[in-house]
Design a protein around this motif. Structure first.
Motif, PDB file in Angstrom:
ATOM      1  N   PRO A 214       0.819  -1.220   0.000  1.00  0.00           N
ATOM      2  CA  PRO A 214       0.000   0.000   0.000  1.00  0.00           C
ATOM      3  C   PRO A 214       0.852   1.269   0.000  1.00  0.00           C
ATOM      4  O   PRO A 214       1.975   1.269   0.506  1.00  0.00           O
ATOM      5  N   SER A 215       0.314   2.321  -0.595  1.00  0.00           N
ATOM      6  CA  SER A 215       0.967   3.636  -0.539  1.00  0.00           C
ATOM      7  C   SER A 215       0.756   4.205   0.857  1.00  0.00           C
ATOM      8  O   SER A 215      -0.359   4.195   1.374  1.00  0.00           O
ATOM      9  N   THR A 216       1.830   4.678   1.457  1.00  0.00           N
ATOM     10  CA  THR A 216       1.759   5.170   2.842  1.00  0.00           C
ATOM     11  C   THR A 216       1.404   6.652   2.893  1.00  0.00           C
ATOM     12  O   THR A 216       1.867   7.443   2.065  1.00  0.00           O
ATOM     13  N   ILE A 217       0.584   7.022   3.885  1.00  0.00           N
ATOM     14  CA  ILE A 217       0.066   8.393   3.996  1.00  0.00           C
ATOM     15  C   ILE A 217       0.266   8.934   5.403  1.00  0.00           C
ATOM     16  O   ILE A 217       0.031   8.225   6.394  1.00  0.00           O
ATOM     17  N   LEU A 218       0.695  10.190   5.494  1.00  0.00           N
ATOM     18  CA  LEU A 218       0.784  10.910   6.766  1.00  0.00           C
ATOM     19  C   LEU A 218      -0.254  12.025   6.748  1.00  0.00           C
ATOM     20  O   LEU A 218      -0.324  12.788   5.779  1.00  0.00           O
ATOM     21  N   LEU A 219      -1.076  12.099   7.798  1.00  0.00           N
ATOM     22  CA  LEU A 219      -2.096  13.158   7.904  1.00  0.00           C
ATOM     23  C   LEU A 219      -1.594  14.246   8.848  1.00  0.00           C
ATOM     24  O   LEU A 219      -1.159  13.943   9.969  1.00  0.00           O
ATOM     25  N   ILE A 220      -1.661  15.496   8.412  1.00  0.00           N
ATOM     26  CA  ILE A 220      -1.303  16.621   9.282  1.00  0.00           C
ATOM     27  C   ILE A 220      -2.489  17.586   9.316  1.00  0.00           C
ATOM     28  O   ILE A 220      -2.756  18.298   8.346  1.00  0.00           O
TER      29      ILE A 220
END
Length: 216
Positions: free
Chosen positions: A6-12
Motif C-alpha cells: 500500500p501507498s503510505t500516507i501521513l495526515l497533518i
C-alpha cells in the motif's frame, strides 16, 4: 493473491474528527495506508522525516506553524513523498501560493469521499492533483501571470531538458529514472539544479511554465 504494497500516507491536521474520518475512509482501500498523524506543523515535519511517507495530506490553517510554513520546512528536507494540501479554502491566493511553494496538489475538504480516494491514488502515483472546482481558479491566475521572459530553456543541459519535459508530463522521480535509465538519486540532483537555474520554486511551477511557454 493481490499482493500490492500500500501507498503510505501521513495526515497533518489539527482537527481530530477530520483525521479520524479520513483514516476510516482510507482504511476501506487496501492499496492506501495511514502510517502516521500529526495535529500541528512541527510534529508533522518530524513525523515526515521519520516515516518518509509516499504521500502527506497537509491542512493549511493550523495554529502555530501553518500549512505553508510546514510545507517550506518539508521542502528543506529530502523527503521522497508528495505533499498535497487538504483545505477548506478555495481562495486563489491560497491555491497559487501553495503550489508555488512546492505543493504537489491541492484538494478541498468538501470533495466526495470516492473522489478523494481517486485523488490520493493519483497523487501516490506521481500525478499532480487538484479539486475540479479549483481548475478555473488556477487557470485565471495563470492567465494573469505571463511566463517569465528571463528563463531560457537553452541554459539547461540536454539531460535537464529531458527531465523537465517528463516533469511537465506529471511523472514522479521514480518513473523519470526508469524512463531515462538513470538512478532516482541522479534524477533528484538534476531536478534540484534545473529548478535553481530556471528560478522555479517547485515541480508544479516547472510543469506550468513548460506548458505555458510551449518551449519543449
Amino acid at each position: 493473491m493481490n499482493d500490492i504494497t500500500p501507498s503510505t500516507i501521513l495526515l497533518i491536521d489539527d482537527h481530530p474528527m477530520l483525521r479520524n474520518g479520513v483514516k476510516q475512509l482510507i482504511a476501506l482501500d487496501a492499496s492506501l495506508q495511514v502510517i502516521g498523524e500529526a495535529s500541528n506543523g512541527e510534529q508533522g515535519v518530524e513525523l515526515a522525516k521519520q516515516l518518509d511517507p509516499d504521500l502527506i495530506l497537509l491542512d493549511l490553517n493550523m495554529p502555530g506553524m501553518n500549512g505553508l510554513d510546514t510545507l517550506d520546512k518539508m521542502r528543506e528536507t529530502s523527503l521522497s513523498g508528495r505533499v498535497v494540501v487538504f483545505s477548506v479554502s478555495n481562495h486563489e491566493d491560497d491555491v497559487v501560493t501553495a503550489l508555488k511553494r512546492g505543493a504537489d496538489g491541492y484538494l478541498l475538504k468538501d470533495m466526495e469521499p470516492e473522489d478523494l480516494l481517486t485523488a490520493l491514488h493519483n497523487a501516490a502515483a506521481g500525478k499532480m492533483v487538484l479539486s475540479e472546482a479549483l481548475t478555473p481558479v488556477l487557470a485565471a491566475s495563470l492567465r494573469e501571470s505571463r511566463p517569465s521572459g528571463d528563463r531560457d530553456i537553452q541554459s539547461l543541459t540536454p539531460r535537464e531538458r529531458d527531465i523537465i519535459k517528463l516533469i511537465a508530463e506529471g511523472l514522479p522521480n521514480k518513473m523519470i529514472a526508469r524512463r531515462l535509465n538513470i538512478t532516482e538519486s541522479t534524477v533528484k540532483v538534476h531536478v534540484k539544479h534545473l529548478l535553481k537555474k530556471m528560478k522555479l520554486k517547485s515541480r508544479v511551477e516547472a510543469a506550468v511554465w513548460v506548458l505555458q511557454s510551449n518551449v519543449i
